[in-house]
Design an enzyme around this catalytic site. Sequence first.
Site, short mmCIF file in Angstrom:
data_model
loop_
_atom_site.label_atom_id
_atom_site.label_comp_id
_atom_site.label_asym_id
_atom_site.label_seq_id
_atom_site.Cartn_x
_atom_site.Cartn_y
_atom_site.Cartn_z
N GLY A 356 0.59 -0.88 0.00
CA GLY A 356 0.00 0.00 0.00
C GLY A 356 0.89 1.33 0.00
O GLY A 356 0.78 2.19 0.47
N THR A 357 2.44 2.13 0.00
CA THR A 357 3.64 2.92 0.18
C THR A 357 3.94 3.71 -1.09
O THR A 357 3.67 3.25 -2.17
CB THR A 357 4.82 1.97 0.48
OG1 THR A 357 4.47 1.20 1.62
CG2 THR A 357 6.10 2.70 0.70
N VAL A 358 4.57 4.89 -0.93
CA VAL A 358 5.11 5.62 -2.08
C VAL A 358 6.60 5.79 -1.90
O VAL A 358 7.09 6.05 -0.79
CB VAL A 358 4.43 7.00 -2.28
CG1 VAL A 358 2.96 6.83 -2.69
CG2 VAL A 358 4.53 7.88 -1.05
N SER A 375 4.51 5.99 3.84
CA SER A 375 3.52 4.94 3.65
C SER A 375 2.45 4.95 4.72
O SER A 375 2.70 5.29 5.86
CB SER A 375 4.24 3.58 3.68
OG SER A 375 3.32 2.51 3.69
N MET A 438 8.58 0.18 -3.59
CA MET A 438 7.52 0.17 -2.59
C MET A 438 6.69 -1.10 -2.72
O MET A 438 6.69 -1.77 -3.74
CB MET A 438 6.64 1.40 -2.77
CG MET A 438 5.93 1.50 -4.11
SD MET A 438 5.18 3.12 -4.28
CE MET A 438 4.21 2.90 -5.77
#
Length: 537
Positions: A356, A357-358, A375, A438
Amino acid sequence: MPDDPRHSPLPLDWSLPYASRRQPVFARNIVSTSQPLATQAGVAMLAKGGNAVDAALATAITLTVVEPCSNGVGSDLFAILWTGSELVGLNASGRAPAAWSPGRFSGKTALPERGWDTVTIPGAVSGWRALSQRFGALPFADLFEPAIRYARDGFAVSPIVAEKWHLAVPHMPRDLGWFEHFLPHGRAPQPGERFASAALARTLEKIALTDGEAFYRGELAALMARHSKASGGAHTEDDFAAHTADWVTPIALTYRGVTVHEIPPNGQGISALMALGILENFDIAAAPADSPLTQHLLIEAMKLGFADAFRYVGNREHMEVAPEALLDRAYLAQRARLIDPTRASDFGPGAPPRGGTVYLAAGDEQGMLVSLIQSNYMGFGSGVVVPGTGISLQNRGAGFNLQAGHVNEVGGGKRPYHTIIPGFLTRDGAPLAAFGVMGGPIQPPGHVQTLVRLLDYGMNPQAALDAPRWKVAPDGAVDVEGAAGATLTAGLAAMGHTIHATEDSYMDFGAGQYIVRHGNGYVAGSDSRRDGQAAGF
């Protein structure tokens, strides 16, 4: 950027052997991330005289608006950056509220995945402030301008973000603010549909104008604590006020003459370093990159790295084994000898010597290079959105466990085992690359797989990112991306690997970004598995 003999370029192959719509991007000032509007926010800061830190922060702040499925104002953050003269790390992950004793969760067989009892104190805002105050060139408030505009006026939701948004709906709790905030029409937005949040715009303005104080010691902290109490949570205003971000020294291991840097525990980056240290005992490039033998060795090394990480890694103050012991060359060579080049094995943790992170990256023409990740953990995090604020909170508390005496046992004031890991490369003491992949537990395998392609096989960063990937389940089973093809999958199965698809429609096989020094500028790649973009000038 002046030429420096330490910056001799990697001997990269510029062919693109894998299916992709993307080309490597060359520029002297550059940003690479998973959403084009966020990339452009960072480029805009560079164009107005900001440096790589300003670009990275504007990108990160904008991502909380335009990619809310992966991160939000209530995220955690880690960063590694080359300042122009040295490498520094930042751990802006949050700690459990003081009331989270093991007794609070007694009678449970596992920690929850959603709700206030998964929310550790969010650290991203403190990370933005710390980076800006120490290294930024532009006023802190300027970095919020693109994000505030998109929140207030709306933005067109990009296709993969829309897909992840839709996939999250069945998993979100219905009584904690998520449905009201993120489904204003009773459904997830379609690709190209406009989404706006006046409440989030106001929150970002308050953070910008108070240098983040409103989030930890002001109006926003009070609203979060009040919502927690009303929903059965344990968070207090004192918990928010006690939060700090910490400057740290990255841990490192040299692989093929290049030094790979990761954030030290409580992050899982050390597992990628362990895997690379194990792989250095093999002639990886002797076989083709996509051969069953090569990928088998990578899988086995990663299984060994995870076995130790799950046993020994947690909040640094509670670890019984020092990170340096886990990276001891003799110990890693010993672990490498457990690998059978012809057959898959089951590995337990070793006995290291006691002692679910960038994701986004940005580089500027003065030589500053930033690797940053933030994230909400699982898709959209905890499912908690604080009414009237647009603050979507992470669920990092789900990273604790309930095993009595374990290094990662839940406890008040502790940081949990953390999945998000920015990566950095140096060579001969000079910066070489900022990178990250990610996607929860795919991140260490993503680091290892892309680095081996870059350093052992000389692939350019876009090709290294486009290549098919695999991930390892906690039981050792391997999930191989469909693009890998039947030959590789069958070859791994013949070696004894259990191959099955992992139910993971949100994270899938992760998504990465790379910025690599090249000549007197950079070359960047952006993962084709997301809506992202590398851009610069």
